[in-house]
Design an enzyme around this catalytic site. Structure first.
Site: not given
Length: 587
Positions: A418, A443-445
């Site tokens: 992620d 950070s894909r979150v």
């Protein structure tokens, strides 16, 4: 219909010929289980004493003294790790209640043994991933299924397995003993302790290979897992249940980030698991010593498969660590697991695959090398409240060559995770540590896993740093810069110095919020670069006695409003003047 030459034959071995009534029962049993066309013969074997041995193909029913003893040893094997106060009555009860069982063991023969790989014939019903037991006591796992033989990787000294020796199926897949007693221990990939502190009392076994939780069983990743590292928590926040890759060349501080993250979990009810794959024993020992010295082993488990261990143990080590993590996650705990590193894991799997004569693909890796890591990392999750609400956060580490993130294994793992934290050699050797490349890290979150206070304090930090790095490249050969450009370069360089952080010194969320607020307020503009580190630590100490009420105003679950920011900036300016930090900054 089977021809006479292909008929299955049942052979009964015993020292004396069985009586007719017993012989009829044997024949009836064989024909009911294996078919009416099964031939039956009796073979005299005086070495068996009062027992008997029935062989039907690879199936063996062993009621000799050796066979019954083996049954009994298996029966009491689970009591090995029981507490001393209960072992005697449990053993006595087991002896009193035990009765021999009638079951068939499927036994094969070792054809070849080499480099930790055994090929076995005769186990026609063996399945992929099943554990096999060799007569020397060594265990192995089925990894290759061919028409007339199977390939097996060995968990132990392959010199103890010889051609022609017996091997039998267990009907079980590879498992890892799990339990609360593993916390604070150092174990190998099979769950055996290697820290010299005696056996670990476990409560159950979990398969090392297990399906990842489905979508319904998960919930959104929205709770931060704080690393204590200002660069990461501010710009690339990690959430509980996330998979964040740490990637970079050798000796650029990848393990340091993972260790600092473990240290920062002290007192936060997070169980940490560190999986060392293919590392030197001295490196693992030093890491355990550092964790112990700082009180982190109280909530940490170390699983190690060292450089001197067989490739088979290096292959299963991360799955074994993951099984331990799942045990705690399903009990509602939050878990952090570090895989250090998956590059060596892929190399170990490639070695096993080539020895098993699988077809090599790109860079000689087997075709399923992507699945090797995807089925591991997908098991990291934040479980739904119905499943207990536990989480397992994965920090896989991957080593690159000359910063090449487009290589085979790095691109595979980047696509699974992620986000990634990319550590750059140039930054590291210039003294910027942690050497996080702001442009390639992500950070894909994102801010969903960030506290409101820190989110409001970050502001334009990442954009400012990106502009500084770009401007630095274009102006490094220019001597005549206008005042605005010089100020922007000074401001950006000050931010870079602010983000420098020594090892084993994680920062609290309060400290990070305060430092970001004063930095983005341009308080550090005229502080000499070499004194910024002293300013950071000094100002945090200054707050404790000059304005302790700030702790009540800066709360993680609330935005930092403009008045509080102004108060922090005013305090910083006052401290800068009283402590004598103002001065000319050398560009």
């Amino acid at each position: 219909m089977t021809s006479n030459s292909e008929k299955r034959t049942a052979k009964l071995y015993s020292a004396t010929a069985p009586k007719k009534e017993y012989l009829d029962r044997f024949v009836a049993f064989v024909k009911s289980k294996y078919g009416e066309d099964t031939a039956f013969v009796w073979v005299k074997d005086v070495s068996l004493g009062n027992g008997f041995r029935l062989e039907v193909g690879a199936h063996i029913y062993d009621w000799t003294e050796k066979g019954l003893l083996s049954q009994f040893q298996t029966h009491i094997h689970a009591l090995r790790h029981t507490a001393d106060s209960t072992i005697i009555p449990l053993l006595q009860d087991s002896v009193d209640s035990w009765t021999p069982q009638v079951f068939a063991e499927e036994i094969g023969e070792v054809l070849t043994v080499s480099d930790g790989i055994a090929t076995v014939a005769g186990l026609e019903h063996a399945v992929y991933g099943e554990i096999l037991l060799f007569d020397s006591g060594i265990r192995g796992m089925v990894q290759q299924l061919d028409r007339d033989k199977i390939g097996c990787i060995l968990f132990g000294d392959s010199e103890q397995v010889v051609q022609g020796s017996e091997v039998k199926r267990t009907g079980k897949t590879a498992g890892m003993p799990v339990g609360d007693a593993f916390i604070g221990r150092v174990v190998d990939a099979l769950g055996s302790p290697v820290d010299g502190r005696g056996d670990v009392l476990f409560t159950e076994y979990r398969p090392i290979e297990h399906p990842a939780p489905g979508i319904i069983d998960r919930q959104s990743v929205n709770e931060p897992l704080e690393t204590g590292i200002l660069t990461i928590d501010s710009m690339f926040p990690i959430g509980r249940g996330q998979r964040e890759l740490i990637i970079g060349d050798r000796q650029t501080g990848k393990t340091a980030i993972a260790v600092d993250t473990i240290l920062n979990q002290k007192g936060k009810d997070v169980i940490c698991i560190y999986v060392a794959i293919g590392q030197k024993a001295s490196s693992v020992s030093q890491l355990v010593e550092n964790l112990t010295l700082r009180g982190a082993m109280e909530y940490t488990i170390v699983v190690t498969a060292g450089a001197g261990d067989p490739a088979s143990l290096q292959y299963i080590a991360p799955y074994a660590g993951c099984a331990l993590g799942e045990y705690f996650m399903e009990k509602g705990h939050d878990v952090l697991i570090v895989y250090d590193d998956l590059s060596k894991h892929a190399v170990a799997y490639r070695a096993l695959s080539l020895l098993l004569e699988r077809s090599p693909g790109r860079e000689a890796y087997p075709g399923d090398v992507f699945y090797l890591h995807s089925r591991l990392l997908e098991r990291a999750a934040h479980l739904s409240e119905a499943r207990g609400g536990g989480s397992m956060t994965a920090l896989p580490i991957v080593e690159t060559q000359s910063g090449d993130v487009s290589a085979y294994i790095p691109t595979n793992i980047i696509s699974i995770t992620d986000g990634q934290i990319f550590l750059e050699s140039g930054l590291f050797f210039s003294g910027q540590r942690p050497a996080v490349n702001v442009g390639l890290s992500v950070s894909r979150v994102g801010s969903a896993a960030q506290t409101k206070a820190l989110r409001s304090a970050v502001g334009t930090l990442r954009l400012d740093l990106s502009q500084y790095r770009e401007m630095e490249v274009f102006t490094q050969f220019s001597s005549d810069l206008d005042e605005g450009t010089q100020n922007r370069l000074t401001y950006g360089k000050g931010l870079m110095y602010l983000l420098r952080q020594p090892r084993y010194a994680p920062l609290s969320q309060f400290a990070q919020t305060v430092l970001l607020t004063l930095a983005l307020g341009h308080v550090l503009q005229d502080v000499p670069f070499e004194r910024i580190a002293a300013f950071k630590s000094g100002f945090l100490d200054y707050i404790e006695h000059a304005a302790p009420e700030l702790h009540a105003l800066v709360k993680p679950d609330q935005k930092v409003d403009a008045d509080v920011k102004a108060q922090i900036i005013e305090l910083a300016k006052r401290y800068k003047e009283t402590a004598g930090f103002s001065g000319d900054v050398d560009g």
